[in-house]
Design a protein around this motif. Sequence first.
Motif, PDB file in Angstrom:
ATOM      1  N   VAL A 171       1.097  -1.524   0.375  1.00  0.00           N
ATOM      2  CA  VAL A 171       0.103   0.115   0.195  1.00  0.00           C
ATOM      3  C   VAL A 171       0.595   1.544   0.079  1.00  0.00           C
ATOM      4  O   VAL A 171       0.537   2.386  -0.506  1.00  0.00           O
ATOM      5  CB  VAL A 171      -0.971  -0.311   1.433  1.00  0.00           C
ATOM      6  N   GLN A 172       1.775   0.987   1.079  1.00  0.00           N
ATOM      7  CA  GLN A 172       2.881   2.501   0.922  1.00  0.00           C
ATOM      8  C   GLN A 172       3.946   2.883  -0.356  1.00  0.00           C
ATOM      9  O   GLN A 172       3.700   3.502  -0.779  1.00  0.00           O
ATOM     10  CB  GLN A 172       3.681   3.067   2.244  1.00  0.00           C
ATOM     11  N   ILE A 173       4.375   1.244  -0.970  1.00  0.00           N
ATOM     12  CA  ILE A 173       5.211   1.649  -1.976  1.00  0.00           C
ATOM     13  C   ILE A 173       4.120   1.855  -2.947  1.00  0.00           C
ATOM     14  O   ILE A 173       4.673   2.778  -3.347  1.00  0.00           O
ATOM     15  CB  ILE A 173       5.570   0.254  -2.236  1.00  0.00           C
ATOM     16  N   VAL A 174       2.554   1.365  -3.459  1.00  0.00           N
ATOM     17  CA  VAL A 174       1.960   2.379  -4.512  1.00  0.00           C
ATOM     18  C   VAL A 174       1.758   3.451  -4.601  1.00  0.00           C
ATOM     19  O   VAL A 174       1.665   4.460  -5.648  1.00  0.00           O
ATOM     20  CB  VAL A 174       0.754   1.486  -4.579  1.00  0.00           C
ATOM     21  N   CYS A 175       0.853   3.876  -3.185  1.00  0.00           N
ATOM     22  CA  CYS A 175       0.765   4.733  -2.947  1.00  0.00           C
ATOM     23  C   CYS A 175       1.623   5.912  -3.444  1.00  0.00           C
ATOM     24  O   CYS A 175       1.356   7.216  -3.587  1.00  0.00           O
ATOM     25  CB  CYS A 175      -0.453   5.154  -1.811  1.00  0.00           C
ATOM     26  N   LEU A 176       2.435   6.106  -2.045  1.00  0.00           N
ATOM     27  CA  LEU A 176       3.879   6.837  -2.784  1.00  0.00           C
ATOM     28  C   LEU A 176       3.907   7.388  -3.799  1.00  0.00           C
ATOM     29  O   LEU A 176       4.470   8.219  -3.822  1.00  0.00           O
ATOM     30  CB  LEU A 176       4.791   6.839  -1.038  1.00  0.00           C
ATOM     31  N   VAL A 177       4.047   6.338  -4.045  1.00  0.00           N
ATOM     32  CA  VAL A 177       4.786   6.000  -5.724  1.00  0.00           C
ATOM     33  C   VAL A 177       3.889   7.070  -6.789  1.00  0.00           C
ATOM     34  O   VAL A 177       4.711   8.356  -7.710  1.00  0.00           O
ATOM     35  CB  VAL A 177       5.010   5.282  -6.317  1.00  0.00           C
ATOM     36  N   ILE A 178       2.917   6.824  -6.463  1.00  0.00           N
ATOM     37  CA  ILE A 178       1.416   7.559  -7.643  1.00  0.00           C
ATOM     38  C   ILE A 178       1.223   8.709  -7.114  1.00  0.00           C
ATOM     39  O   ILE A 178       0.777   9.655  -8.322  1.00  0.00           O
ATOM     40  CB  ILE A 178       0.417   6.438  -7.595  1.00  0.00           C
ATOM     41  N   GLY A 179       1.332   9.019  -6.602  1.00  0.00           N
ATOM     42  CA  GLY A 179       0.152  10.028  -5.222  1.00  0.00           C
ATOM     43  C   GLY A 179       0.842  11.569  -6.335  1.00  0.00           C
ATOM     44  O   GLY A 179      -0.333  11.785  -6.188  1.00  0.00           O
ATOM     45  N   PRO A 180       2.319  11.556  -6.347  1.00  0.00           N
ATOM     46  CA  PRO A 180       2.702  13.199  -6.884  1.00  0.00           C
ATOM     47  C   PRO A 180       1.647  12.987  -8.525  1.00  0.00           C
ATOM     48  O   PRO A 180       1.975  14.116  -9.324  1.00  0.00           O
ATOM     49  CB  PRO A 180       4.172  12.796  -7.011  1.00  0.00           C
ATOM     50  N   THR A 181       2.086  12.435  -8.953  1.00  0.00           N
ATOM     51  CA  THR A 181       0.942  11.951 -10.548  1.00  0.00           C
ATOM     52  C   THR A 181      -0.241  12.756 -10.845  1.00  0.00           C
ATOM     53  O   THR A 181      -0.092  13.464 -10.925  1.00  0.00           O
ATOM     54  CB  THR A 181       0.105  10.649 -10.942  1.00  0.00           C
ATOM     55  N   PHE A 182      -0.988  13.350  -9.856  1.00  0.00           N
ATOM     56  CA  PHE A 182      -1.734  14.357  -9.381  1.00  0.00           C
ATOM     57  C   PHE A 182      -1.946  15.851  -9.100  1.00  0.00           C
ATOM     58  O   PHE A 182      -2.352  16.647  -9.782  1.00  0.00           O
ATOM     59  CB  PHE A 182      -3.202  14.109  -8.182  1.00  0.00           C
ATOM     60  N   PHE A 183      -0.643  15.825  -8.434  1.00  0.00           N
ATOM     61  CA  PHE A 183       0.526  16.485  -8.191  1.00  0.00           C
ATOM     62  C   PHE A 183       0.852  17.864  -9.597  1.00  0.00           C
ATOM     63  O   PHE A 183       0.174  19.112  -9.741  1.00  0.00           O
ATOM     64  CB  PHE A 183       1.372  17.368  -7.652  1.00  0.00           C
ATOM     65  N   SER A 184       1.375  16.534 -10.170  1.00  0.00           N
ATOM     66  CA  SER A 184       1.167  17.222 -11.630  1.00  0.00           C
ATOM     67  C   SER A 184       0.536  17.497 -13.154  1.00  0.00           C
ATOM     68  O   SER A 184       0.432  18.780 -13.208  1.00  0.00           O
ATOM     69  CB  SER A 184       2.483  15.954 -12.290  1.00  0.00           C
TER      70      SER A 184
END
Length: 355
Positions: free
Chosen positions: A116-129
């Motif tokens: 959970v932490q790997i997937v979410c912390l990797v894809i989270g900044p995509t929304f910031f972009s």
Amino acid sequence: MSCVLTNYTSMTTTPIPCNPINGSANLFTGQVQYTDYGYEPNHAATYAFLAIFASGFAAHVLLGVWQRCWWTLPTLAVGTAVEVIGWGGRLWSIVSWRWDPNQGGLWSSNHNGFIVQIVCLVIGPTFFSAANYILLGSPSYVSLHSQSFSLLFICADLTCLVVQAVGGGIAGTANNEEGANQGGYIMTGGVILQLIVTVIYLILFGEWVYRRHTDLPSKRQYNPFSFTSRFARKKHAPSNIEDSNNHMMSPMTNGSQETHATTKPEDGLIAPPPFRSEFQISEKRIQIMCALIAMGTLLIIIRSVYRSIELLRGWSGPVATDEPLFIGMDALLMCLFVWLYAAVHPYIAFGRRLF
């Protein structure tokens, strides 16, 4: 007590000596051994960042709703929520932390929390972009046509998100380290693609700043969605002048109530010239937004470079198992991004927007 050594490749087990002494060196490696992370997650840092991102999520939801800047909810707010879930996964790992006497003795935690932490912390900044892509709006100074600018980058951002999510799914369901690494490599492809897209965006943003400062609009603009836009105009032609006005306005400038004078009429942060008197914003606020975009994009690029190197070296590589490096190159950078965009919220440039 009977202990076994599990071979996840052949899915066979072999009886081995047990190591019931908590925290002692592994009987086979001679070192204290950890599963998944390669270290025990720092408790204080986990609780602190979880609280910081949770409060940041609340701030973005409240600011987006209060200021009616709705586009920040599926970008900034959702991205921060994904970060919260990711840090929740690390907390899950902490509360499930235990000593396993099997395999020579090692510290282990719930594997699902790690995924959970790997997937979410990797894809989270995509929304910031995506927030940055929308924030610049539809600039008329750059070589890319204003009708395609936000659409092109958001489509690319969604592609990055899908690739990273697929990689995360493969890594999460893998039965061995090889399968997990394959998922990690796919996630790496998504991160690298996001990095490339962000760099291209930064180049176009730099072109926009230069051309706007020198008042040199691009003589020729490339529109990769020209066929789509022509088709849309035929199907959804405005029925009256008012509809035509709404059709021409950038989604980023619709509803701004600023009436300050500006120095440049053709601007991604300003509505088209026929509506300048109603939708223009001050030069000072444009400069603030430019600084915000530049800073936010730089943070994402630095973090993407770190994540690319981390995932390419594998889950058990020296980068992935270095928690201080993770905190400095990911957690702190994204924390700064979240609160930077909360303190200097996009509302200050675009005013109160109804929809």
